[in-house]
Design a protein around this motif. Structure first.
Motif, PDB file in Angstrom:
ATOM      1  N   UNK A 257      33.288  51.085  37.595  1.00 43.99           N
ATOM      2  CA  UNK A 257      34.591  51.538  37.104  1.00 43.99           C
ATOM      3  C   UNK A 257      35.337  50.338  36.534  1.00 43.99           C
ATOM      4  N   UNK A 258      35.558  50.371  35.234  1.00 49.52           N
ATOM      5  CA  UNK A 258      36.305  49.328  34.531  1.00 49.52           C
ATOM      6  C   UNK A 258      37.683  49.901  34.252  1.00 49.52           C
ATOM      7  N   UNK A 259      38.686  49.451  34.980  1.00 49.60           N
ATOM      8  CA  UNK A 259      40.002  50.071  34.888  1.00 49.60           C
ATOM      9  C   UNK A 259      40.769  49.654  33.631  1.00 49.60           C
ATOM     10  N   UNK A 260      41.949  50.231  33.462  1.00 51.95           N
ATOM     11  CA  UNK A 260      42.721  50.060  32.235  1.00 51.95           C
ATOM     12  C   UNK A 260      43.083  48.599  31.977  1.00 51.95           C
ATOM     13  N   UNK A 261      43.069  48.244  30.715  1.00 53.54           N
ATOM     14  CA  UNK A 261      43.479  46.920  30.238  1.00 53.54           C
ATOM     15  C   UNK A 261      42.610  45.775  30.771  1.00 53.54           C
ATOM     16  N   UNK A 262      41.422  46.091  31.241  1.00 51.27           N
ATOM     17  CA  UNK A 262      40.447  45.053  31.585  1.00 51.27           C
ATOM     18  C   UNK A 262      39.806  44.533  30.302  1.00 51.27           C
ATOM     19  N   UNK A 263      39.545  43.226  30.244  1.00 47.56           N
ATOM     20  CA  UNK A 263      38.788  42.632  29.142  1.00 47.56           C
ATOM     21  C   UNK A 263      37.495  42.039  29.706  1.00 47.56           C
ATOM     22  N   UNK A 264      36.381  42.425  29.128  1.00 50.09           N
ATOM     23  CA  UNK A 264      35.087  41.865  29.514  1.00 50.09           C
ATOM     24  C   UNK A 264      34.517  41.147  28.302  1.00 50.09           C
ATOM     25  N   UNK A 265      34.375  39.836  28.428  1.00 49.70           N
ATOM     26  CA  UNK A 265      33.999  39.023  27.280  1.00 49.70           C
ATOM     27  C   UNK A 265      32.490  39.043  27.040  1.00 49.70           C
ATOM     28  N   UNK A 266      32.107  38.520  25.913  1.00 57.34           N
ATOM     29  CA  UNK A 266      30.728  38.614  25.397  1.00 57.34           C
ATOM     30  C   UNK A 266      29.677  38.208  26.434  1.00 57.34           C
ATOM     31  N   UNK A 267      28.650  39.064  26.547  1.00 55.29           N
ATOM     32  CA  UNK A 267      27.485  38.735  27.352  1.00 55.29           C
ATOM     33  C   UNK A 267      27.640  38.883  28.847  1.00 55.29           C
ATOM     34  N   UNK A 268      28.780  39.368  29.312  1.00 62.93           N
ATOM     35  CA  UNK A 268      28.991  39.509  30.762  1.00 62.93           C
ATOM     36  C   UNK A 268      28.152  40.662  31.318  1.00 62.93           C
ATOM     37  N   UNK A 269      27.789  40.530  32.585  1.00 58.22           N
ATOM     38  CA  UNK A 269      26.994  41.546  33.284  1.00 58.22           C
ATOM     39  C   UNK A 269      27.799  42.078  34.466  1.00 58.22           C
ATOM     40  N   UNK A 270      27.979  43.404  34.499  1.00 54.01           N
ATOM     41  CA  UNK A 270      28.715  44.066  35.571  1.00 54.01           C
ATOM     42  C   UNK A 270      27.722  44.957  36.314  1.00 54.01           C
ATOM     43  N   UNK A 271      27.484  44.677  37.588  1.00 55.71           N
ATOM     44  CA  UNK A 271      26.482  45.404  38.349  1.00 55.71           C
ATOM     45  C   UNK A 271      26.868  46.832  38.668  1.00 55.71           C
ATOM     46  N   UNK A 272      25.904  47.577  39.198  1.00 54.17           N
ATOM     47  CA  UNK A 272      26.137  48.977  39.570  1.00 54.17           C
ATOM     48  C   UNK A 272      27.212  49.091  40.658  1.00 54.17           C
ATOM     49  N   UNK A 273      28.057  50.114  40.532  1.00 52.01           N
ATOM     50  CA  UNK A 273      29.044  50.394  41.559  1.00 52.01           C
ATOM     51  C   UNK A 273      30.193  49.416  41.655  1.00 52.01           C
ATOM     52  N   UNK A 274      30.348  48.546  40.690  1.00 46.56           N
ATOM     53  CA  UNK A 274      31.448  47.575  40.679  1.00 46.56           C
ATOM     54  C   UNK A 274      32.758  48.287  40.333  1.00 46.56           C
ATOM     55  N   UNK A 275      33.844  47.818  40.929  1.00 45.83           N
ATOM     56  CA  UNK A 275      35.188  48.236  40.523  1.00 45.83           C
ATOM     57  C   UNK A 275      35.955  47.008  40.059  1.00 45.83           C
TER      58      UNK A 275
END
Length: 212
Positions: free
Chosen positions: A155-173
């Motif tokens: 779950x990537x909540x509102x107004x989050x910024x994820x920059x180039x090439x980042x890895x977000x694992x399963x079930x992350x908040x």
């Protein structure tokens, strides 16, 4: 009528990408993969034809076929995208599952893999060549730069910024307003409540940096 697709890579997201294209009644011409042990084998009756940089197949891209890059590793994925950009002057197409929900006010680039039950909210921005696994949620006004990967159920909540090439694992908040830096990694199941620096790896609830 859309052009047939050649899928670059025959592992990882290649099989679900084939399912997505089949559901849209888009013909998949075949797969390319550098693992010679896979050549002449099939995935759901579609052949693995040869190597990724085989000129005989590359020359079809742009004229007779479109391309989709089904490689999980972001650096290699970027290499293949550059190959297609420079040698064939094309951008890979998106693979978007019919059971995903994408707001009409969201922006999406090229070459993205968006699997079943992914939700992308109003005003969200998805860059190019991202991988969004099943049931990932990208809330309104969130921004994902190029080559980001988001695991199943994250779950990537509102107004989050994820920059180039980042890895977000399963079930992350990731809570609202946080920035995840370039090439950072967030371990599965983590809850991220503060910014993560570029190239940093974090894990836990709340997520903490892992010393290398």
């Amino acid at each position: 009528m859309e052009k047939p697709i050649i899928i670059f890579g025959a592992k990882g997201i290649a099989h679900p990408a084939l399912e997505i294209f089949n559901s849209h009644e888009v013909v998949v011409y075949g797969f390319l993969d550098d693992d010679a042990t896979l050549h002449q084998k099939e995935i759901n009756n579609i052949s693995i034809l040869g190597k990724l940089e085989d000129d005989g197949f590359l020359k079809l891209i742009g004229q007779k076929c479109d391309a989709f890059v089904a490689v999980d590793d972001p650096k290699y994925r970027e290499t293949l995208v550059k190959l297609l950009n420079t040698r064939r002057k094309v951008q890979p197409v998106n693979a978007i599952h019919r059971l995903s929900y994408i707001s009409t006010d969201a922006g999406i680039g090229h070459g993205n893999f968006i699997n079943a039950k992914v939700t992308i909210g109003a005003g969200a921005e998805i860059g190019n060549h991202c991988i969004l696994h099943t049931n990932a949620t990208i809330e309104h006004q969130a921004k994902l730069e190029d080559f980001v990967q988001v695991g199943a159920g994250a779950v990537i909540n509102s107004n989050v910024t994820i920059e180039k090439g980042a890895f977000i694992g399963s079930g992350v908040t990731i809570v609202a307003g946080v920035t995840i830096g370039k090439n950072a990694r967030v371990g599965a199941g983590s809850v991220v409540i503060a910014d993560v620096a570029s190239k940093q790896t974090v894990f836990g609830n709340p997520a903490q940096a892992i010393e290398k």
